[in-house]
Design an enzyme around this catalytic site. Structure first.
Site, short mmCIF file in Angstrom:
data_model
loop_
_atom_site.label_atom_id
_atom_site.label_comp_id
_atom_site.label_asym_id
_atom_site.label_seq_id
_atom_site.Cartn_x
_atom_site.Cartn_y
_atom_site.Cartn_z
N HIS A 38 0.84 -1.21 0.00
CA HIS A 38 0.00 0.00 0.00
C HIS A 38 0.88 1.26 0.00
O HIS A 38 0.60 2.22 -0.71
CB HIS A 38 -0.89 0.04 1.24
CG HIS A 38 -1.87 -1.09 1.35
ND1 HIS A 38 -1.75 -2.08 2.29
CD2 HIS A 38 -2.99 -1.38 0.64
CE1 HIS A 38 -2.76 -2.93 2.17
NE2 HIS A 38 -3.52 -2.54 1.18
N GLN A 156 -8.32 -6.80 -11.16
CA GLN A 156 -9.02 -5.60 -10.67
C GLN A 156 -8.59 -4.36 -11.45
O GLN A 156 -9.40 -3.50 -11.78
CB GLN A 156 -8.72 -5.43 -9.18
CG GLN A 156 -9.13 -4.10 -8.60
CD GLN A 156 -8.94 -4.07 -7.09
OE1 GLN A 156 -9.69 -4.71 -6.37
NE2 GLN A 156 -7.95 -3.34 -6.61
N ILE A 179 4.66 -5.50 -4.66
CA ILE A 179 5.71 -5.48 -3.64
C ILE A 179 5.66 -6.81 -2.89
O ILE A 179 4.59 -7.28 -2.49
CB ILE A 179 5.51 -4.31 -2.65
CG1 ILE A 179 5.42 -2.98 -3.42
CG2 ILE A 179 6.62 -4.27 -1.61
CD1 ILE A 179 6.67 -2.59 -4.19
P1 AMP Z 1 -6.45 -3.69 -0.67
O1 AMP Z 1 -6.28 -2.95 0.61
O2 AMP Z 1 -6.03 -5.12 -0.60
O3 AMP Z 1 -7.81 -3.49 -1.30
O4 AMP Z 1 -5.41 -3.04 -1.68
C1 AMP Z 1 -5.42 -1.67 -1.96
C2 AMP Z 1 -4.50 -1.39 -3.10
O5 AMP Z 1 -3.17 -1.80 -2.76
C3 AMP Z 1 -4.87 -2.15 -4.39
O6 AMP Z 1 -4.65 -1.32 -5.51
C4 AMP Z 1 -3.91 -3.31 -4.37
O7 AMP Z 1 -3.64 -3.84 -5.64
C5 AMP Z 1 -2.68 -2.65 -3.77
N1 AMP Z 1 -1.80 -3.67 -3.21
C6 AMP Z 1 -2.11 -4.60 -2.27
N2 AMP Z 1 -1.05 -5.40 -2.06
C7 AMP Z 1 -0.06 -4.98 -2.87
C8 AMP Z 1 1.28 -5.40 -3.13
N3 AMP Z 1 1.82 -6.44 -2.49
N4 AMP Z 1 2.01 -4.72 -4.04
C9 AMP Z 1 1.47 -3.67 -4.70
N5 AMP Z 1 0.22 -3.22 -4.51
C10 AMP Z 1 -0.54 -3.86 -3.61
#
Ligand code: AMP
Length: 284
Positions: A38, A156, A179
């Protein structure tokens, strides 16, 4: 000093003042329990826009499994302090009734085509319409110049591109790289739910995806896919929901290596009752 808003009207009046000053607005939607994945989005937004808004909202409309919604990790206080340290200026932390004042909120009426039927769409019916609904609502509220999304949720990202195209939203969508932990596990809020034992073996998934990269075209597409599924399921702790080699633009399964530059492996694997997703381009 970071500012936390719980209400749409207060957030909007602040953003209006920023717009008058000609400040550009970056937006990072999240469901909280923030990690470095994030924060990479937050940093990118800070570097490309004048003001970064991060939302923390566990969106009930995108959960098709009530237990997953119930057990989703929530740590708003810790999140706010992490965001403050990263330099994020605004957190939007609405309650469900702020986002969906209606008793029975309706999902957006938008045609996601086959994106809603393959991979995640096949196993989480209605999930992407729930995502599109909340993102449309957030975009209406924040009206960001740019919004930042991780490739961790690659499908997504394609859904969001389709949403902005279909509904004609003037926000630029910025894709950001996955990441990973030092051992290769893709960072995810759900990793917090793994037991110590499960956390130890979880990186095996990304190790297999990396091995698929190494093997490249030495095996036909179908055989490479079956090899990977077998390798993962050799350990009975893992249950592979799907593992597909697809065209990264269309998400249709790749038949052969003719368009190998588009080859991407996407997978969802259960480890105990935690569902982990990961993906990797095979020839990048
Ligand atoms: P979430 O809180 O899981 O809904 O994720 C919020 C945002 O963070 C989304 O755009 C996810 O794709 C991104 N995100 C979550 N995990 C990662 C990661 N490991 N690397 C890059 N972006 C991430």
């Amino acid at each position: 000093m970071i500012k936390v808003y719980n209400h749409i009207t207060e957030l909007q009046s602040r953003l209006q003042k920023e717009r008058v000053k000609k400040h550009t607005i970056g937006f990072v939607p999240t469901m909280g329990a923030l990690h470095e994945g994030h924060l990479s989005l937050i940093r990118k937004s800070l570097s490309e826009t004048d003001l970064t808004v991060c939302s923390i909202f566990v969106n009930p409309l995108q959960f098709n499994n009530p237990r997953d919604l119930e057990t989703y990790p929530r740590k708003p206080e810790q999140d706010i302090s992490v965001l403050e340290s990263a330099g994020c200026q605004i957190v939007f932390l609405p309650e469900v009734k702020e986002m969906y004042p209606e008793k029975e909120p309706q999902k957006l009426n938008i045609d996601l085509g086959h994106l809603d039927k393959v991979l995640e769409g096949k196993y989480r019916p209605g999930h992407f319409l729930g995502v599109a609904t909340v993102i449309k609502r957030f975009f209406d509220i924040v009206q960001p110049d740019k919004a930042f999304f991780g490739k961790k949720d690659y499908q997504q990202l394609l859904v969001i591109h389709r949403l902005v195209e279909q509904v004609k939203i003037p926000t630029e969508i910025v894709p950001c790289p996955i990441i990973r932990e030092a051992d290769g596990l893709a960072m995810s809020s759900r990793n917090l739910r793994l037991t110590i034992g499960e956390r130890t073996i979880a990186p095996f998934i990304s190790q297999i995806l990396n091995k698929m990269k190494e093997k490249g075209t030495s095996l036909p597409v179908r055989e490479l896919k079956n090899w990977a599924i077998k390798k993962i399921t050799d350990n009975p702790a893992f249950h592979v929901e799907y593992l597909e080699i697809v065209d990264k633009d269309t998400l249709y399964p790749l038949e052969n290596w003719k368009s190998k530059s588009k080859a991407m492996v996407c997978t969802a694997v259960y480890l105990g009752d935690v569902r982990l997703i990961d993906n990797m381009e095979l020839f990048s």
